[in-house]
Write an enzyme that holds these catalytic residues in place. Structure first.
Site, PDB file in Angstrom:
ATOM      1  N   ASP A 133      13.400 -13.557   5.718  1.00  0.00           N
ATOM      2  CA  ASP A 133      11.813 -13.571   5.186  1.00  0.00           C
ATOM      3  C   ASP A 133      11.478 -13.280   3.955  1.00  0.00           C
ATOM      4  O   ASP A 133      12.412 -12.243   3.307  1.00  0.00           O
ATOM      5  CB  ASP A 133      10.996 -12.613   6.076  1.00  0.00           C
ATOM      6  CG  ASP A 133      11.020 -13.100   7.489  1.00  0.00           C
ATOM      7  OD1 ASP A 133      11.471 -14.232   7.612  1.00  0.00           O
ATOM      8  OD2 ASP A 133      10.585 -12.484   8.473  1.00  0.00           O
ATOM      9  N   ARG A 183      12.253 -22.188   3.244  1.00  0.00           N
ATOM     10  CA  ARG A 183      11.099 -22.261   4.007  1.00  0.00           C
ATOM     11  C   ARG A 183      10.166 -21.814   2.754  1.00  0.00           C
ATOM     12  O   ARG A 183       9.778 -20.881   2.318  1.00  0.00           O
ATOM     13  CB  ARG A 183      11.135 -20.908   4.976  1.00  0.00           C
ATOM     14  CG  ARG A 183       9.593 -21.161   5.836  1.00  0.00           C
ATOM     15  CD  ARG A 183       9.479 -19.527   6.647  1.00  0.00           C
ATOM     16  NE  ARG A 183      10.596 -19.339   7.565  1.00  0.00           N
ATOM     17  CZ  ARG A 183      10.921 -18.054   7.936  1.00  0.00           C
ATOM     18  NH1 ARG A 183      10.172 -17.224   7.313  1.00  0.00           N
ATOM     19  NH2 ARG A 183      11.759 -17.799   8.785  1.00  0.00           N
TER      20      ARG A 183
HETATM   21  P1  FAD Z   1      -4.017 -21.193   6.143  1.00  0.00           P
HETATM   22  O1  FAD Z   1      -4.975 -21.869   5.255  1.00  0.00           O
HETATM   23  O2  FAD Z   1      -3.990 -19.854   6.420  1.00  0.00           O
HETATM   24  O3  FAD Z   1      -4.548 -21.910   7.622  1.00  0.00           O
HETATM   25  C1  FAD Z   1      -4.599 -23.080   7.916  1.00  0.00           C
HETATM   26  C2  FAD Z   1      -5.013 -23.499   9.434  1.00  0.00           C
HETATM   27  O4  FAD Z   1      -4.067 -22.923  10.270  1.00  0.00           O
HETATM   28  C3  FAD Z   1      -6.329 -22.506   9.569  1.00  0.00           C
HETATM   29  O5  FAD Z   1      -7.429 -23.289   9.328  1.00  0.00           O
HETATM   30  C4  FAD Z   1      -6.206 -22.043  11.217  1.00  0.00           C
HETATM   31  O6  FAD Z   1      -6.599 -23.361  12.184  1.00  0.00           O
HETATM   32  C5  FAD Z   1      -4.683 -22.107  11.344  1.00  0.00           C
HETATM   33  N1  FAD Z   1      -4.194 -20.520  11.268  1.00  0.00           N
HETATM   34  C6  FAD Z   1      -3.479 -20.148  10.144  1.00  0.00           C
HETATM   35  N2  FAD Z   1      -3.146 -18.857  10.332  1.00  0.00           N
HETATM   36  C7  FAD Z   1      -3.711 -18.465  11.446  1.00  0.00           C
HETATM   37  C8  FAD Z   1      -3.749 -17.281  12.330  1.00  0.00           C
HETATM   38  N3  FAD Z   1      -2.975 -16.261  12.074  1.00  0.00           N
HETATM   39  N4  FAD Z   1      -4.587 -17.433  13.772  1.00  0.00           N
HETATM   40  C9  FAD Z   1      -5.080 -18.359  14.200  1.00  0.00           C
HETATM   41  N5  FAD Z   1      -4.982 -19.530  13.314  1.00  0.00           N
HETATM   42  C10 FAD Z   1      -4.339 -19.546  12.212  1.00  0.00           C
HETATM   43  N6  FAD Z   1       4.604 -15.287   5.037  1.00  0.00           N
HETATM   44  C11 FAD Z   1       5.274 -14.521   4.076  1.00  0.00           C
HETATM   45  O7  FAD Z   1       4.617 -14.144   3.126  1.00  0.00           O
HETATM   46  N7  FAD Z   1       6.519 -14.488   4.283  1.00  0.00           N
HETATM   47  C12 FAD Z   1       7.402 -15.136   5.180  1.00  0.00           C
HETATM   48  O8  FAD Z   1       8.493 -14.893   5.039  1.00  0.00           O
HETATM   49  C13 FAD Z   1       6.569 -15.870   6.103  1.00  0.00           C
HETATM   50  N8  FAD Z   1       7.033 -16.805   6.816  1.00  0.00           N
HETATM   51  C14 FAD Z   1       6.432 -17.536   7.647  1.00  0.00           C
HETATM   52  C15 FAD Z   1       7.054 -18.191   8.477  1.00  0.00           C
HETATM   53  C16 FAD Z   1       6.647 -19.466   9.306  1.00  0.00           C
HETATM   54  C17 FAD Z   1       7.167 -20.352  10.166  1.00  0.00           C
HETATM   55  C18 FAD Z   1       5.226 -19.544   9.283  1.00  0.00           C
HETATM   56  C19 FAD Z   1       4.173 -20.545   9.807  1.00  0.00           C
HETATM   57  C20 FAD Z   1       4.396 -18.526   8.235  1.00  0.00           C
HETATM   58  C21 FAD Z   1       5.059 -17.476   7.603  1.00  0.00           C
HETATM   59  N9  FAD Z   1       4.341 -16.878   6.706  1.00  0.00           N
HETATM   60  C22 FAD Z   1       5.074 -15.988   5.947  1.00  0.00           C
HETATM   61  C23 FAD Z   1       2.904 -16.663   6.611  1.00  0.00           C
HETATM   62  C24 FAD Z   1       2.075 -17.570   5.637  1.00  0.00           C
HETATM   63  O9  FAD Z   1       2.643 -17.246   4.482  1.00  0.00           O
HETATM   64  C25 FAD Z   1       0.793 -17.533   5.862  1.00  0.00           C
HETATM   65  O10 FAD Z   1       0.169 -16.397   5.773  1.00  0.00           O
HETATM   66  C26 FAD Z   1       0.415 -18.289   7.256  1.00  0.00           C
HETATM   67  O11 FAD Z   1       1.161 -19.247   7.533  1.00  0.00           O
HETATM   68  C27 FAD Z   1      -1.120 -18.934   7.209  1.00  0.00           C
HETATM   69  O12 FAD Z   1      -1.110 -19.829   6.196  1.00  0.00           O
HETATM   70  P2  FAD Z   1      -1.258 -21.644   6.362  1.00  0.00           P
HETATM   71  O13 FAD Z   1      -0.280 -22.054   5.680  1.00  0.00           O
HETATM   72  O14 FAD Z   1      -1.222 -21.738   8.029  1.00  0.00           O
HETATM   73  O15 FAD Z   1      -2.612 -21.811   6.079  1.00  0.00           O
END
Ligand code: FAD
Length: 306
Positions: A133, A183
């Site tokens: 991560d 990722r």
């Molecule tokens: P956003 O614009 O935040 O969300 C898009 C839509 O998704 C929102 O409108 C909503 O409908 C839904 N959504 C998003 N988050 C949520 C929530 N928490 N609860 C409910 N609905 C939600 N970040 C790191 O910094 N380091 C990592 O190693 C890391 N690993 C990850 C691994 C995976 C498999 C995923 C999916 C995410 C990871 N993240 C990590 C988190 C990532 O950086 C984002 O903070 C998170 O995924 C929200 O961004 P988004 O791309 O979904 O877009």
């Protein structure tokens, strides 16, 4: 603004104590599989009916060597269990170097790398993979260097890049070579303007540029987002690059858009669910709250009724 406030609250010891004194209730359970290995394995088994999984044993910012060693032991136990249960072909693990002591004042980087190496050995022993991560920007160089070291012996070791960082398009170019697993996420940490895009539109545009580089490259892009527009763009770019649905992964978090996860899997997409478990759920949980204001309303209500 709200996101920054929540992420700052996540660093407060008093706030943490107040939240953790409450029960592991339905709200925490929406995002975290449980506190024990048994609970995590049961949920992973259920999800693998139609999707892949990456399990995260929760823990971060460890400042104590004994705790860092305990985190490594927990991963080894997890990996042995995945092997024993016949799940290792559909379940990998995700690790945070700060849980392995990266921030320890003496030899932290070395200790964390050696620990990650032990976890990779255990993963190789049962036939699965490890993804490292990415945490806040102060650790990016060290974490990418560690993944580079791990890849010498374990070429499948995966890296994570965050589109909110200005440097990431360049990092994608460096990491898009044969055999790499990258990722791509937006980034969950509150970063300064000097190193990060702060506006959502800029983060999204950076995400698309990074996707373009990874899809045109020779590695396995792992598209970690719940954003339907970015998922559609990823599918389009993959097709344009001549990739089949086997040649990239869509990844989402446990508890976020589960129906969309299953629908994408039913359409033949390779979907992997990030599944955290353990007692150290506070930091992870706060980042999930910070991502969506609606989650905060549920959380506030649950604090009042505790
Ligand atoms: P956003 O614009 O935040 O969300 C898009 C839509 O998704 C929102 O409108 C909503 O409908 C839904 N959504 C998003 N988050 C949520 C929530 N928490 N609860 C409910 N609905 C939600 N970040 C790191 O910094 N380091 C990592 O190693 C890391 N690993 C990850 C691994 C995976 C498999 C995923 C999916 C995410 C990871 N993240 C990590 C988190 C990532 O950086 C984002 O903070 C998170 O995924 C929200 O961004 P988004 O791309 O979904 O877009």
């Amino acid at each position: 603004m709200l996101r920054s406030t929540l992420l700052a609250a996540a660093r407060s010891t008093a706030f943490r104590a107040a939240v953790e004194s409450g029960p592991f209730d339905a709200l925490v359970g929406r995002f975290v599989a449980g506190t024990t290995l048994d609970e995590a394995v049961a949920v992973a088994r259920r999800i693998t009916a139609d999707r892949l999984v990456t399990v995260d044993h929760l823990g971060e910012d460890t400042t104590d060597r004994a705790q860092a060693d305990a985190n490594v032991a927990a991963y080894r136990a997890l990996l042995h269990r995945l092997g024993d249960e016949g799940l290792a072909d559909r379940v990998e693990v995700s690790v945070k170097l700060s849980a392995f002591g990266q921030r320890l004042p003496r030899d932290g980087e070395k200790i964390a790398l050696e620990s990650a190496r032990q976890v990779c050995e255990a993963a190789a022993g049962v036939g699965t993979t490890v993804t490292v991560d990415m945490e806040d920007h102060t650790t990016t160089d060290a974490t990418l260097a560690a993944v580079g070291d791990l890849r010498v012996d374990f070429p499948w070791a995966g890296a994570v890049l965050q589109s909110q960082l200005r440097r990431t398009e360049g990092d994608c170019r460096d990491l898009a070579g044969p055999g790499s697993r990258v990722r791509l996420c937006k980034g969950a940490y509150d970063e300064p303007e000097s190193v990060a895009f702060r506006r959502a539109g800029e983060v999204d545009r950076s995400y698309v540029r990074c996707l373009g580089v990874l899809m045109a490259g020779q590695g396995l892009p792992m598209v970690a987002t719940h954003d339907p527009r970015l998922v559609a763009i990823a599918q389009h770019l993959a097709q344009r690059a001549g990739r089949s649905t086997r040649d990239y992964e869509l990844q989402m978090l446990y508890g976020v858009r589960p129906r969309a996860q299953s629908e994408l899997a039913a359409e033949g997409q390779r979907v992997r669910v990030y599944l955290p478990y353990g007692t150290e759920w506070f930091g992870y949980f706060m980042r999930r709250l910070a991502e969506r204001p609606a989650n905060l309303a549920f959380f506030a209500r649950s604090l009042v009724t505790r």
